[in-house]
Design a protein around this motif. Structure first.
Motif, PDB file in Angstrom:
ATOM      1  N   HIS A 105       0.856  -1.313  -0.554  1.00  0.00           N
ATOM      2  CA  HIS A 105      -0.239   0.639   0.067  1.00  0.00           C
ATOM      3  C   HIS A 105       1.328   1.042   0.265  1.00  0.00           C
ATOM      4  O   HIS A 105       0.844   2.487  -0.598  1.00  0.00           O
ATOM      5  N   ALA A 106       1.789   0.958   1.337  1.00  0.00           N
ATOM      6  CA  ALA A 106       2.817   2.120   1.097  1.00  0.00           C
ATOM      7  C   ALA A 106       3.589   2.916  -0.208  1.00  0.00           C
ATOM      8  O   ALA A 106       3.716   3.968  -0.812  1.00  0.00           O
ATOM      9  N   ALA A 136      10.399  -0.823 -12.152  1.00  0.00           N
ATOM     10  CA  ALA A 136       9.422  -1.587 -12.632  1.00  0.00           C
ATOM     11  C   ALA A 136       9.665  -3.268 -13.242  1.00  0.00           C
ATOM     12  O   ALA A 136       9.326  -4.244 -12.910  1.00  0.00           O
ATOM     13  N   GLY A 137      11.289  -3.361 -13.433  1.00  0.00           N
ATOM     14  CA  GLY A 137      11.700  -4.963 -13.147  1.00  0.00           C
ATOM     15  C   GLY A 137      11.771  -5.107 -12.415  1.00  0.00           C
ATOM     16  O   GLY A 137      12.147  -6.237 -12.336  1.00  0.00           O
ATOM     17  N   LEU A 138      12.243  -4.432 -11.340  1.00  0.00           N
ATOM     18  CA  LEU A 138      12.413  -4.926  -9.890  1.00  0.00           C
ATOM     19  C   LEU A 138      10.708  -5.813  -9.656  1.00  0.00           C
ATOM     20  O   LEU A 138      10.807  -7.117  -9.243  1.00  0.00           O
ATOM     21  N   PHE A 139       9.668  -5.225  -9.852  1.00  0.00           N
ATOM     22  CA  PHE A 139       8.208  -5.866  -9.210  1.00  0.00           C
ATOM     23  C   PHE A 139       7.598  -6.842 -10.315  1.00  0.00           C
ATOM     24  O   PHE A 139       6.226  -7.447 -10.454  1.00  0.00           O
ATOM     25  N   THR A 145       1.507  -8.567  -6.641  1.00  0.00           N
ATOM     26  CA  THR A 145       0.541  -8.222  -8.027  1.00  0.00           C
ATOM     27  C   THR A 145       0.424  -6.123  -7.545  1.00  0.00           C
ATOM     28  O   THR A 145       0.245  -5.759  -6.318  1.00  0.00           O
ATOM     29  N   LYS A 146       0.377  -5.723  -9.025  1.00  0.00           N
ATOM     30  CA  LYS A 146       0.381  -3.921  -8.193  1.00  0.00           C
ATOM     31  C   LYS A 146      -0.942  -3.164  -7.850  1.00  0.00           C
ATOM     32  O   LYS A 146      -2.142  -4.307  -8.489  1.00  0.00           O
ATOM     33  N   LEU A 147      -1.183  -2.767  -6.507  1.00  0.00           N
ATOM     34  CA  LEU A 147      -1.879  -2.867  -6.121  1.00  0.00           C
ATOM     35  C   LEU A 147      -2.549  -1.094  -7.018  1.00  0.00           C
ATOM     36  O   LEU A 147      -1.795  -0.214  -6.538  1.00  0.00           O
ATOM     37  N   TYR A 268       9.090 -10.469  -5.626  1.00  0.00           N
ATOM     38  CA  TYR A 268       9.817  -9.554  -6.452  1.00  0.00           C
ATOM     39  C   TYR A 268      11.105  -9.799  -6.497  1.00  0.00           C
ATOM     40  O   TYR A 268      11.385 -10.049  -5.400  1.00  0.00           O
ATOM     41  N   GLY A 269      11.797  -9.036  -7.179  1.00  0.00           N
ATOM     42  CA  GLY A 269      13.028  -9.439  -7.309  1.00  0.00           C
ATOM     43  C   GLY A 269      13.420 -10.997  -7.951  1.00  0.00           C
ATOM     44  O   GLY A 269      13.977 -11.530  -6.067  1.00  0.00           O
ATOM     45  N   VAL A 270      12.721 -11.019  -8.531  1.00  0.00           N
ATOM     46  CA  VAL A 270      12.778 -12.393  -8.299  1.00  0.00           C
ATOM     47  C   VAL A 270      14.116 -12.946  -9.090  1.00  0.00           C
ATOM     48  O   VAL A 270      14.401 -14.875  -9.232  1.00  0.00           O
ATOM     49  N   ASP A 271      15.080 -12.065  -9.165  1.00  0.00           N
ATOM     50  CA  ASP A 271      16.443 -12.398  -9.666  1.00  0.00           C
ATOM     51  C   ASP A 271      16.737 -14.102  -9.551  1.00  0.00           C
ATOM     52  O   ASP A 271      16.923 -14.073  -8.266  1.00  0.00           O
ATOM     53  N   PRO A 272      17.565 -14.704 -10.054  1.00  0.00           N
ATOM     54  CA  PRO A 272      17.616 -16.605  -9.521  1.00  0.00           C
ATOM     55  C   PRO A 272      18.938 -16.202  -8.938  1.00  0.00           C
ATOM     56  O   PRO A 272      20.340 -15.856  -9.851  1.00  0.00           O
TER      57      PRO A 272
END
Length: 312
Positions: A105-106, A136-139, A145-147, A268-272
């Motif tokens: 939310h923040a 945008a790439g991070l999320f 999901t975008k709120l 998010y930030g799903v870089d393996p």
């Protein structure tokens, strides 16, 4: 004993959470400033690709995610406790909710045009564009999901009214009486909103929450001194990772010690991050990896919110 080294940048909400955790414990630490956006070559040399902020380094052991950083700091100094006896489940569960739902939310409320105009007012347009593209790439690619701003504004009064009621009726000065990880997980989204006069009223309109936030922020950041990222890499390269936890390896999906795997966040930030799986415990996963600049490091992840996959 190895120094505590925090890799962070000043305006990161989760970095503020980590700084407050260190302050609450009264710990001394070294501060390595990292870039808010990619590339972060010195950090990823330590983590193997994990890019979220902050990261805690203790010698050649690298701790990802503030939920696990809190547990490592609890090992460093048991009292005062983040997980008070008898409230471990309540505190940890509330913290996970605050770190996800309240933070989401923040973020939605902060990254609206009128707020961005004030928050990034001193930056050139190309820097703002690069930051928003990075986020945008991070999320992208994860379960988060975008709120929408409309939904965040719609739901925010309910969140705050519940918090206001809880704090008004609580016997102590904190969410569950005595301070816990729950307070620090909730404080950093509020701190994020308080950064500009555009979003600050979303917190200021609630007197009990505002007073509570002042008490949490009053713990400060502890004693720290600056360190360069090159020096932090030297520390890792010249150190030996700590012994593995004295706990049974438990991986119900069939992964075994010594197996080559990748570990990644699910939200998010799903870089393996690729490496050798050394340990899977109740709370923690440990990956061994080797880097020409950092040497042999053990990268630690929380079990909750992260996944293990076979390395292809």
């Amino acid at each position: 004993m190895s120094e505590l080294i925090l890799h962070h940048y000043p305006t990161s909400p989760f970095a503020e959470k980590a700084r407050l955790l260190l302050g609450f414990k009264g710990l001394s630490w070294r501060s390595v400033k990292i870039a808010p956006i990619l590339p972060k070559p010195d950090l990823t040399a330590l983590t193997g690709g994990y890019r979220k902020t902050p990261v805690l380094q203790v010698g050649a052991d690298i701790y990802c995610d503030t939920s696990l950083i809190a547990r490592r700091l609890e090992q460093e100094k048991a009292l005062p406790a983040f997980f008070p006896e008898g409230q471990e489940m309540i505190a940890a569960t509330f913290a996970a909710w605050a770190d996800s739902v309240v933070f989401q939310h923040a973020v939605s409320l902060v990254f609206q045009p009128e707020s961005i105009a004030v928050r990034f007012g001193n930056l050139p347009p190309e820097a703002i564009k690069a930051f928003l593209a990075d986020r945008a790439g991070l999320f992208s690619g994860g379960s988060a999901t975008k709120l929408s701003a409309e939904q965040a504004r719609h739901q925010w009064p309910t969140i705050m009214a519940r918090l206001e009621q809880q704090l008004e009726r609580e016997q102590g000065d904190f969410l569950f009486g005595e301070p816990s990880i729950a307070d620090f997980a909730l404080a950093h989204p509020m701190w994020f909103l308080k950064a500009t006069p555009v979003t600050s009223p979303l917190v200021d309109a609630y007197p009990a929450v505002s007073a509570w936030l002042g008490r949490v922020m009053g713990f400060g950041h502890g004693a720290f001194s600056e360190m360069t990222s090159e020096a932090a890499l030297d520390v890792a390269r010249n150190a030996t990772p700590a012994a593995l936890p004295d706990e049974q390896f438990d991986e119900p999906n069939g992964f075994e010690p010594g197996q080559q795997v990748v570990i990644a966040a699910t939200d998010y930030g799903v870089d393996p991050v690729a490496g050798e799986l050394l340990f899977a415990g109740r709370e923690e996963l440990i990956l061994r990896r080797e880097d020409e600049r950092a040497g042999v490091v053990h990268v630690h992840f929380p079990r909750f919110g992260f996944r293990i996959d076979k390395r292809v």
